[in-house]
Design a protein around this motif. Structure first.
Motif, PDB file in Angstrom:
ATOM      1  N   ALA A  62       0.907  -1.381  -0.039  1.00 45.18           N
ATOM      2  CA  ALA A  62       0.007  -0.199   0.014  1.00 45.18           C
ATOM      3  C   ALA A  62       0.863   1.283   0.107  1.00 45.18           C
ATOM      4  O   ALA A  62       1.375   1.526   1.016  1.00 45.18           O
ATOM      5  CB  ALA A  62      -1.010   0.097   1.257  1.00 45.18           C
ATOM      6  N   VAL A  63       1.131   1.738  -1.006  1.00 46.84           N
ATOM      7  CA  VAL A  63       1.903   2.868  -1.398  1.00 46.84           C
ATOM      8  C   VAL A  63       0.988   3.960  -1.443  1.00 46.84           C
ATOM      9  O   VAL A  63       0.236   4.216  -2.491  1.00 46.84           O
ATOM     10  CB  VAL A  63       3.047   2.880  -2.456  1.00 46.84           C
ATOM     11  N   PRO A  64       1.107   5.260  -0.885  1.00 45.23           N
ATOM     12  CA  PRO A  64       0.546   6.409  -1.022  1.00 45.23           C
ATOM     13  C   PRO A  64       0.242   6.917  -2.478  1.00 45.23           C
ATOM     14  O   PRO A  64       1.461   7.014  -3.082  1.00 45.23           O
ATOM     15  CB  PRO A  64       1.111   7.646  -0.141  1.00 45.23           C
ATOM     16  N   GLY A  65      -0.803   7.209  -2.838  1.00 42.31           N
ATOM     17  CA  GLY A  65      -0.880   7.576  -4.472  1.00 42.31           C
ATOM     18  C   GLY A  65      -0.877   6.586  -5.294  1.00 42.31           C
ATOM     19  O   GLY A  65      -1.115   6.911  -6.613  1.00 42.31           O
ATOM     20  N   ARG A  66      -0.766   5.378  -5.021  1.00 45.67           N
ATOM     21  CA  ARG A  66      -0.999   4.197  -5.812  1.00 45.67           C
ATOM     22  C   ARG A  66      -2.153   3.160  -5.896  1.00 45.67           C
ATOM     23  O   ARG A  66      -2.329   2.829  -4.881  1.00 45.67           O
ATOM     24  CB  ARG A  66       0.381   3.301  -5.814  1.00 45.67           C
ATOM     25  N   ALA A  67      -2.513   3.331  -7.169  1.00 43.02           N
ATOM     26  CA  ALA A  67      -3.892   2.313  -7.110  1.00 43.02           C
ATOM     27  C   ALA A  67      -3.326   1.169  -7.955  1.00 43.02           C
ATOM     28  O   ALA A  67      -2.321   1.014  -8.990  1.00 43.02           O
ATOM     29  CB  ALA A  67      -5.175   3.026  -7.902  1.00 43.02           C
ATOM     30  N   PHE A  68      -4.126   0.046  -8.257  1.00 41.91           N
ATOM     31  CA  PHE A  68      -3.895  -0.757  -9.026  1.00 41.91           C
ATOM     32  C   PHE A  68      -5.138  -1.524  -9.756  1.00 41.91           C
ATOM     33  O   PHE A  68      -6.278  -1.404  -9.168  1.00 41.91           O
ATOM     34  CB  PHE A  68      -3.328  -2.278  -8.169  1.00 41.91           C
ATOM     35  N   MET A  69      -4.725  -2.040 -10.992  1.00 43.43           N
ATOM     36  CA  MET A  69      -5.682  -2.820 -11.707  1.00 43.43           C
ATOM     37  C   MET A  69      -4.953  -4.228 -12.268  1.00 43.43           C
ATOM     38  O   MET A  69      -4.184  -4.039 -12.990  1.00 43.43           O
ATOM     39  CB  MET A  69      -6.323  -2.069 -13.066  1.00 43.43           C
ATOM     40  N   HIS A  70      -5.671  -5.315 -11.877  1.00 50.76           N
ATOM     41  CA  HIS A  70      -5.274  -6.563 -12.200  1.00 50.76           C
ATOM     42  C   HIS A  70      -6.179  -7.125 -13.044  1.00 50.76           C
ATOM     43  O   HIS A  70      -7.403  -7.326 -12.821  1.00 50.76           O
ATOM     44  CB  HIS A  70      -5.004  -7.432 -11.153  1.00 50.76           C
ATOM     45  N   VAL A  71      -5.871  -8.060 -14.198  1.00 47.29           N
ATOM     46  CA  VAL A  71      -6.544  -8.758 -14.891  1.00 47.29           C
ATOM     47  C   VAL A  71      -6.377 -10.439 -14.972  1.00 47.29           C
ATOM     48  O   VAL A  71      -5.019 -10.660 -15.342  1.00 47.29           O
ATOM     49  CB  VAL A  71      -6.754  -8.292 -16.705  1.00 47.29           C
ATOM     50  N   LEU A  72      -7.074 -10.957 -14.402  1.00 45.01           N
ATOM     51  CA  LEU A  72      -6.725 -12.314 -14.383  1.00 45.01           C
ATOM     52  C   LEU A  72      -7.107 -13.263 -15.610  1.00 45.01           C
ATOM     53  O   LEU A  72      -8.318 -12.970 -15.769  1.00 45.01           O
ATOM     54  CB  LEU A  72      -7.482 -13.043 -13.080  1.00 45.01           C
ATOM     55  N   ARG A  73      -6.033 -13.426 -16.382  1.00 44.03           N
ATOM     56  CA  ARG A  73      -6.462 -14.077 -17.708  1.00 44.03           C
ATOM     57  C   ARG A  73      -6.786 -15.426 -17.870  1.00 44.03           C
ATOM     58  O   ARG A  73      -7.827 -16.004 -18.352  1.00 44.03           O
ATOM     59  CB  ARG A  73      -5.616 -13.640 -18.645  1.00 44.03           C
ATOM     60  N   ARG A  74      -5.987 -16.307 -16.732  1.00 39.20           N
ATOM     61  CA  ARG A  74      -6.168 -17.691 -16.801  1.00 39.20           C
ATOM     62  C   ARG A  74      -5.709 -18.203 -15.336  1.00 39.20           C
ATOM     63  O   ARG A  74      -4.883 -17.735 -14.812  1.00 39.20           O
ATOM     64  CB  ARG A  74      -5.522 -18.343 -17.830  1.00 39.20           C
ATOM     65  N   GLY A  75      -6.565 -19.215 -14.852  1.00 36.04           N
ATOM     66  CA  GLY A  75      -6.348 -19.955 -13.662  1.00 36.04           C
ATOM     67  C   GLY A  75      -7.014 -19.507 -12.586  1.00 36.04           C
ATOM     68  O   GLY A  75      -8.050 -18.856 -12.563  1.00 36.04           O
ATOM     69  N   GLU A  76      -6.484 -20.103 -11.611  1.00 32.76           N
ATOM     70  CA  GLU A  76      -7.422 -20.031 -10.245  1.00 32.76           C
ATOM     71  C   GLU A  76      -6.380 -19.588  -9.222  1.00 32.76           C
ATOM     72  O   GLU A  76      -5.361 -19.833  -8.993  1.00 32.76           O
ATOM     73  CB  GLU A  76      -8.030 -21.400  -9.882  1.00 32.76           C
ATOM     74  N   MET A  77      -6.875 -18.589  -8.120  1.00 32.43           N
ATOM     75  CA  MET A  77      -6.086 -18.245  -7.233  1.00 32.43           C
ATOM     76  C   MET A  77      -6.848 -17.545  -5.949  1.00 32.43           C
ATOM     77  O   MET A  77      -8.048 -17.266  -6.035  1.00 32.43           O
ATOM     78  CB  MET A  77      -4.961 -17.161  -7.778  1.00 32.43           C
ATOM     79  N   GLU A  78      -6.269 -17.186  -5.177  1.00 31.26           N
ATOM     80  CA  GLU A  78      -6.694 -16.585  -3.751  1.00 31.26           C
ATOM     81  C   GLU A  78      -6.190 -15.296  -3.694  1.00 31.26           C
ATOM     82  O   GLU A  78      -4.952 -14.879  -3.876  1.00 31.26           O
ATOM     83  CB  GLU A  78      -6.289 -17.466  -2.679  1.00 31.26           C
ATOM     84  N   VAL A  79      -6.915 -14.334  -3.260  1.00 33.80           N
ATOM     85  CA  VAL A  79      -6.445 -12.931  -3.053  1.00 33.80           C
ATOM     86  C   VAL A  79      -6.614 -12.921  -1.510  1.00 33.80           C
ATOM     87  O   VAL A  79      -7.783 -12.811  -0.945  1.00 33.80           O
ATOM     88  CB  VAL A  79      -7.222 -11.717  -3.734  1.00 33.80           C
ATOM     89  N   ARG A  80      -5.728 -12.228  -0.786  1.00 28.27           N
ATOM     90  CA  ARG A  80      -5.799 -11.830   0.569  1.00 28.27           C
ATOM     91  C   ARG A  80      -5.442 -10.447   0.967  1.00 28.27           C
ATOM     92  O   ARG A  80      -4.498  -9.539   0.350  1.00 28.27           O
ATOM     93  CB  ARG A  80      -4.580 -12.778   1.439  1.00 28.27           C
TER      94      ARG A  80
END
Length: 307
Positions: free
Chosen positions: A48-66
């Motif tokens: 978590a860096v001030p001023g930084r946002a993220f966009m992620h595109v999961l294209r393939r696979g299965e996973m967990e976000v914590r």
């Protein structure tokens, strides 16, 4: 026999579509920067860096976000299909993938003008998670994005970054039309999702320097004053007058940050003068514009106050 065609003139009772996002995005631009494309194996932490946002595109696979406990309503997300993840504000998150043959991602950082004071950012939940198939028209933009991200060509990284901005706008369109599914509770997005309130919001976004008494806002929305005020507060969490002041001050902060004199910002945003803007700025920010600019960060607006 003569066939009489139906008139294509809109009914007096129908409302022409309005562009609910452009006025905000024109004032508060967002820039994307591609930083990863390909597989991810094992654990990957995004700080978590001030001023930084993220966009992620999961294209393939299965996973967990914590997520860290207590920071979101969803400490863990289990993804099993192509998915778009948006983190509009700094939030520590960890991707947990298989140690081998991990999931495929294309990711970008986002820089919203105004950071966490950006009116769109402030009205979004800490994380938005939506299936790619849920957003109509998203696939063609993603196909172009992936084609540029996956192949090194002249300007490919720059073009991929711009395409991420296109994807973001398409996502914001979907969020405005589906606020509950996106987890939006109140704020600008919720106001824009109401067709009546959106008319008034778009009008004052375009012309913040004009006088906007309650009667005028309600008239633009086609509502009575009392009905408009109640609906506005329910949707946005604040009063129309307070929202207008916050909008003007958010624009003023952006102008001042860009080097505009306080006097010029006041003239362009409907304040009676520099003293009036400085007084309102101090009431919301807790400091004067000069002190705010000299500070280590840009203070946060105290929304929801006022008449």
């Amino acid at each position: 026999m003569k066939v009489i065609q139906k008139s294509k003139i809109p009914s007096a009772y129908s409302s022409p579509p309005i562009d609910r996002l452009s006025a905000v995005l024109d004032r508060f631009r967002v820039r994307a920067a591609l930083f990863h494309t390909g597989s991810m194996c094992g654990h990957h932490a995004f700080e978590a860096v001030p001023g930084r946002a993220f966009m992620h595109v999961l294209r393939r696979g299965e996973m967990e976000v914590r997520h860290s406990p207590g920071e979101t309503a969803t400490p863990r997300l289990r993804l099993a299909e192509p998915t778009l993840l948006l983190y509009p504000r700094p939030l520590h998150h960890v991707f947990v993938n298989p140690p081998h043959d991990g999931s495929d991602f294309t990711c970008a950082t986002l820089d919203f003008d105004g950071g966490e004071r950006n009116p769109i950012v402030r009205s979004l939940p800490s994380v938005v998670c939506v299936s790619l198939d849920a957003i109509d028209g998203l696939r063609p933009a993603l196909d172009l994005l992936f084609a540029e991200a996956d192949h090194v060509r002249c300007g490919s990284r720059l073009l991929a970054s711009r395409l991420f901005e296109v994807v973001l706008i398409q996502l914001l369109r979907w969020i405005v039309d589906h606020p509950a599914e996106a987890g939006v509770g109140s704020g600008l997005i919720m106001g824009l999702s109401d067709p009546r309130l959106a008319k008034s919001l778009v009008a004052l976004h375009h012309a913040p320097h004009e006088d906007w008494p309650l009667e005028r806002m309600a008239s633009v929305a086609g509502m009575s004053r009392s009905a408009f005020a109640a609906a506005f507060r329910t949707a946005t969490g604040t009063t129309p007058a307070s929202y207008l002041t916050d909008w003007r001050l958010t624009l003023a902060a952006s102008m001042i940050r860009a080097g505009a004199p306080v006097k010029l910002a006041a003239a362009e945003l409907g304040f009676s003068g520099a003293a009036s803007l400085s007084k309102a700025f101090r009431q919301r920010m807790g400091v004067s514009p000069r002190e705010w600019m000299a500070g280590p960060g840009a203070g946060t607006l105290k929304t929801g106050e006022g008449a």
